[in-house]
Enzyme design. Structure first.
Site, PDB file in Angstrom:
ATOM      1  N   TYR A 291       0.842  -1.199   0.000  1.00  0.00           N
ATOM      2  CA  TYR A 291       0.000   0.000   0.000  1.00  0.00           C
ATOM      3  C   TYR A 291       0.879   1.251   0.000  1.00  0.00           C
ATOM      4  O   TYR A 291       0.870   2.036   0.939  1.00  0.00           O
ATOM      5  CB  TYR A 291      -0.949  -0.008   1.210  1.00  0.00           C
ATOM      6  CG  TYR A 291      -2.065  -1.022   1.080  1.00  0.00           C
ATOM      7  CD1 TYR A 291      -3.175  -0.763   0.283  1.00  0.00           C
ATOM      8  CD2 TYR A 291      -1.981  -2.246   1.721  1.00  0.00           C
ATOM      9  CE1 TYR A 291      -4.187  -1.699   0.135  1.00  0.00           C
ATOM     10  CE2 TYR A 291      -2.997  -3.193   1.581  1.00  0.00           C
ATOM     11  CZ  TYR A 291      -4.092  -2.903   0.790  1.00  0.00           C
ATOM     12  OH  TYR A 291      -5.093  -3.830   0.650  1.00  0.00           O
ATOM     13  N   GLU A 501      -9.566 -11.649  -5.286  1.00  0.00           N
ATOM     14  CA  GLU A 501      -9.190 -10.985  -4.034  1.00  0.00           C
ATOM     15  C   GLU A 501     -10.421 -10.317  -3.449  1.00  0.00           C
ATOM     16  O   GLU A 501     -11.336  -9.887  -4.155  1.00  0.00           O
ATOM     17  CB  GLU A 501      -8.096  -9.932  -4.300  1.00  0.00           C
ATOM     18  CG  GLU A 501      -7.603  -9.213  -3.049  1.00  0.00           C
ATOM     19  CD  GLU A 501      -6.758 -10.102  -2.158  1.00  0.00           C
ATOM     20  OE1 GLU A 501      -7.365 -10.834  -1.350  1.00  0.00           O
ATOM     21  OE2 GLU A 501      -5.531 -10.066  -2.255  1.00  0.00           O
TER      22      GLU A 501
END
Length: 875
Positions: A291, A501
């Protein structure tokens, strides 16, 4: 449509205002009419090799679950309640399940009452490495790292959705669950801010976490906590946390919890100061590769500043938000997401400032996604109607942008020429996710939903293997998967983390969109619904066979399995009981105290001895306890433990046929079968197998086993012992199982890591294990388990492992077991070969382990590659 008026002069004023009245009546949708995404519950699947419930003539099922209060909820709920809907899909049920997803993602000490029976307490030591309690929060996706940037983004988005569509949550009955979700995430964010200039932005290491595939309740790895502070700032992650907390303050103020709102606001202001003063992400490093903050920190500062203005009414926050928004130019052709929140800030600023600049930003963005911009730019659409931005989570981007479109369409800012177009775009993307393409993309909802999401705990593998079991054991209700490619092609496979996902941020904007849809169209919710499932088979069970027997003894081989998943749990109080009838011993003048017990091979557990069951009937049981935490559904070497125990009567009398636990084992040699006559107990309750009648006298030890469990015999001289050694080629460690100066086998687990050099083809590798046969019967080699664990977390089981014997010479060696591999798999650098093995005599007679060359030290095990020695010392 009504919304909370976000223009306030502070929380005190918010508390004086009530929520707005409900929306007007809407046309009804029949009680879950067919064309609609009606409920099709997806139950757990079979657990592979585990015996199914009910096998074994009323034997216990092995499926006792941890104590949980689910309040009578069930996934089989069939009755609906609430307001009938008029939309294409049942938005009430979809909203209900989308919120439930966040409960399935919870980390930490769960509440006493839960809506799921397959999630349990987990990661209860988070923060211990830094002396803090950092438990709680949400696991990010199908993994178990707590990444605070997407987590806080998700919290802010859920709070915003309430501010825009409060009546949707109230009328659907979902407001209590939304408030619980917001409290759960923001409690954790406040824990992460223990000091004025310190913020812990991540718990868990992405690399080590992603290298293991199993349920959250039995995490085996260390979970370090990472922080930013004044010397190593992280403006992006601090500002996003401030936005979550400030937006939560608005929500809880509007719902009458002034004290909690005040706590949230205090932390929000402190975190905003950290972000504003630092204006750098130099300290935000551990999330790199997972991230990264690609958009920088100005968007988060503008977003957080706007929410703080809405929570406090302080003009300073609004001025800073505007300044930070205008500090850079923003792309119109992306989407609101965990990394880029500028469109969210722009919409709020447009409404609060009435400045056409922000309105133009929002409209150009929404035009690009819907009708096209004035210069002809328009996002790509799939043939079936999904606005497709990127291969990674296209449904996440489309449904989040649709939420923004719904909010703007309902606002006073949106002109009549765009209002319908934006709303129609929002509906089309919501409906695509729910089934308009021919299938649902939401787990547990609609027609043909995903059943193989990329989610460790939902699949509930016991063997650290994504391929086992073949079907998920749990339904991840409400989870939005990543979605199809640009041609609507979609693969429902657990290994496909592109299409399958799931993540907290995926569901955030999607949940808000469903609230918008419910606000206009309504839809019933399932009454008494929860992710409360029936176990798919035995969670604990036993397989057994006869290793060896004679006129005066029986040696049993038993494997105890822990494949628990309701919830997954470590066996902390598990006991195996093998019941014997010693009537023949007493008839010959002996007693139970004469019986000798030896633990010849113990991969786990400890023998407590022979105990009384019903003394008048000469019924006793061999007791083996598993309470060291090593038996859990976390890998090949963890989910099953083998024991080999011999019971011998030195007076020369022994019979098997009258033993209750011998039932079904007659003739079972060289293999094991499910052993329903052997009893398994958890916390004293029978959970698998069967027990004979009686038991009034149970528990007194009459014969103890020498050399308990895996204790090492210090008097063993050169006896086998745990050891490790390394050179530039290999790093070798060996862990032996319960070996003293004598044992029935040289047995244990060898771990061989490729330390350097080129990859090794296993079919060219040979392991020479030197020992002294000491006469006796023919030696036998057994491979219990073999696999290669890749450096990046990949796992590959091996087959065709064999051992052949040849003569040898030298000190402590007259024999050599040559171990070879039929698999040509490569052992790459930093990959590890795991081999659980046993070398024993064919009659399992005792062996002297004090004079075995390779058992003395790991460096005495010789490895040869293509005939050349690359590790080890010969005798």
């Amino acid at each position: 449509m009504k919304r909370i008026d976000l223009k306030r002069k502070g929380i005190a004023m918010i508390l004086c205002m009530s929520l707005l009245a409900a929306c007007g009546d809407k046309e009804a949708l029949s009680d879950n009419a067919a064309a609609d995404g009606s409920r099709e519950a997806v139950s757990g699947q079979e657990a592979g090799a585990a015996p199914t419930q009910g096998d074994g003539n009323d034997a216990a099922s092995g499926s006792a679950s941890a104590e949980q209060d689910t309040g009578g909820l069930t996934e089989d709920a069939a009755e609906y309640e609430g307001i009938e809907g008029s939309g294409a899909y049942n938005y009430g049920e979809a909203l209900q399940k989308a919120l439930l997803f966040y409960e399935l993602q919870r980390s930490g000490d769960l509440p006493e009452k839960v809506r799921c029976n397959w999630r349990g307490d987990s990661a209860l030591n988070d923060g211990a490495d830094v002396g803090l309690d950092l438990t709680g929060g949400w696991y990010d996706a199908g993994d178990h790292v707590k990444f605070n940037l997407p987590m806080a983004y998700s919290g802010a988005m859920l709070a915003w959705s309430f501010c825009e569509f409060p009546d949707a949550y109230r009328e659907s009955g979902q407001l209590p669950y939304l408030l619980d979700d917001l409290r759960w995430v923001n409690d954790y964010l406040m824990k992460c801010h223990p000091e004025e200039d310190v913020y812990y932005y991540q718990v868990g290491n992405g690399g080590s976490d992603h290298s293991w595939w199993g349920p959250a309740e039995v995490l085996p790895m260390e979970r370090p906590a990472y922080k930013v502070d004044a010397s190593a700032p992280g403006s992006t992650v601090c500002a996003e946390a401030a936005a979550s907390l400030a937006s939560a303050a608005v929500v809880f103020s509007a719902n009458g919890d002034a004290d909690y709102a005040k706590r949230c606001l205090e932390h929000a202001e402190g975190l905003y100061r950290m972000a504003d003063q630092g204006r750098s992400d130099a300290g935000y490093t551990q999330a790199n590769g997972f991230y990264d903050s690609h958009s920088g920190f100005y968007d988060e500062l503008a977003w957080a500043g706007t929410w703080l203005y809405l929570a406090t009414g302080q003009e300073e926050y609004l001025e800073k938000a505007e300044k930070d928004y205008r500090a850079k130019e923003w792309d119109y052709n992306w989407s609101l997401c965990w990394d880029d929140v500028h469109i969210g800030a722009a919409l709020l600023l447009a409404r609060e400032t009435k400045d056409g600049f922000y309105q133009d930003e929002v409209e150009k963005h929404l035009d690009y996604w819907s009708t096209g911009t004035s210069d002809g730019q328009r996002i790509r659409y799939t043939p079936k109607g999904l606005a497709w931005l990127d291969q990674w989570g296209p449904l996440r981007y489309a449904t989040t942008t649709a939420f923004v479109a719904a909010v703007y369409s309902e606002s006073e800012l949106c002109g009549s020429s765009r209002k319908d177009a934006y709303w129609e775009f929002a509906c089309s993307q919501a409906d695509y996710a729910l089934g308009s393409s021919g299938r649902s993309y939401v787990c547990g909802f609609g027609k043909n939903p995903p059943v193989h999401p990329h989610h460790r705990t939902a699949q509930a593998s016991w063997s650290n293997n994504m391929n086992e079991p073949a079907s998920h054991r749990h339904t991840l209700y409400g989870a939005l998967v990543g979605g199809p490619d640009a041609s609507d092609n979609y693969t429902d496979e657990v290994s496909n983390y592109v299409t399958n996902e799931v993540a907290c941020d995926y569901n955030a904007g999607f949940t808000g969109l469903l609230a918008a849809m419910y606000g206009r169209y309504h839809g019933k919710t399932l009454k008494d619904f929860g992710a409360v499932e029936k176990p798919d088979g035995a969670e604990f069970y036993v397989e057994a066979g006869i290793n060896a027997d004679g006129n005066d003894f029986t040696e049993i081989k038993a494997l105890v399995y822990n494949v628990s998943a309701w919830p997954a749990r470590v066996a902390e109080d598990l006991e195996l009981r093998y019941f014997v009838d010693l009537s023949e011993v007493y008839a010959a003048g002996g007693t139970a105290g004469n019986i000798e017990i030896s633990n010849n091979y113990m991969a786990g557990g400890r023998i407590e001895g022979l105990k009384v069951w019903e003394e008048d009937k000469h019924l006793y049981y061999l007791s083996v306890v598993f309470d060291d935490g090593s038996l859990y559904p976390g890998g090949q070497e963890h989910y099953k433990k083998e024991i080999q125990v011999r019971m011998r009567n030195p007076l020369g009398v022994w019979e098997d046929d009258n033993d209750p636990s011998f039932e079904g084992l007659a003739g079972v040699k060289g293999q094991t079968v499910t052993a329903y006559g052997i009893a398994l107990y958890e916390k004293g309750s029978l959970i698998f197998g069967s027990e004979p009648e009686g038991g009034e006298d149970a528990g007194t030890v009459v014969s103890e086993a020498p050399g308990q469990g895996n204790a090492w015999d210090p008097a063993g001289g050169n006896a086998a012992k745990n050891d490790a050694s390394a050179n530039g080629e290999l790093s070798v460690s060996v862990r032996y199982d319960g070996m003293g100066s004598s044992a029935t086998a040289l047995a244990g687990t060898m771990e061989v890591r490729r330390a350097g050099g080129t990859s090794l083809a296993l079919n060219e590798l040979e392991i020479d294990y030197y020992f002294t046969a000491d006469g006796g019967s023919t030696p036998v080699f057994e491979c219990y388990h073999a696999a290669v664990q890749g450096a990046g977390g990949s796992y590959q089981a091996l087959s065709g492992v064999k051992g052949t014997f040849k003569n040898a010479s030298g000190k402590d060696a007259d024999s050599c077991c040559v171990i070879s591999f039929g698999d040509s798999l490569l052992l790459d650098k930093d990959a590890t070969l795991v081999l659980s093995f046993s070398i024993h005599r064919s009659d399992w007679s005792m062996m002297d382990t004090t004079n075995d060359h390779s058992a003395a030290a790991a460096e005495h095990i010789v490895f040869r590659y293509k005939g050349d020695t690359i590790f080890g010392e010969e005798p």
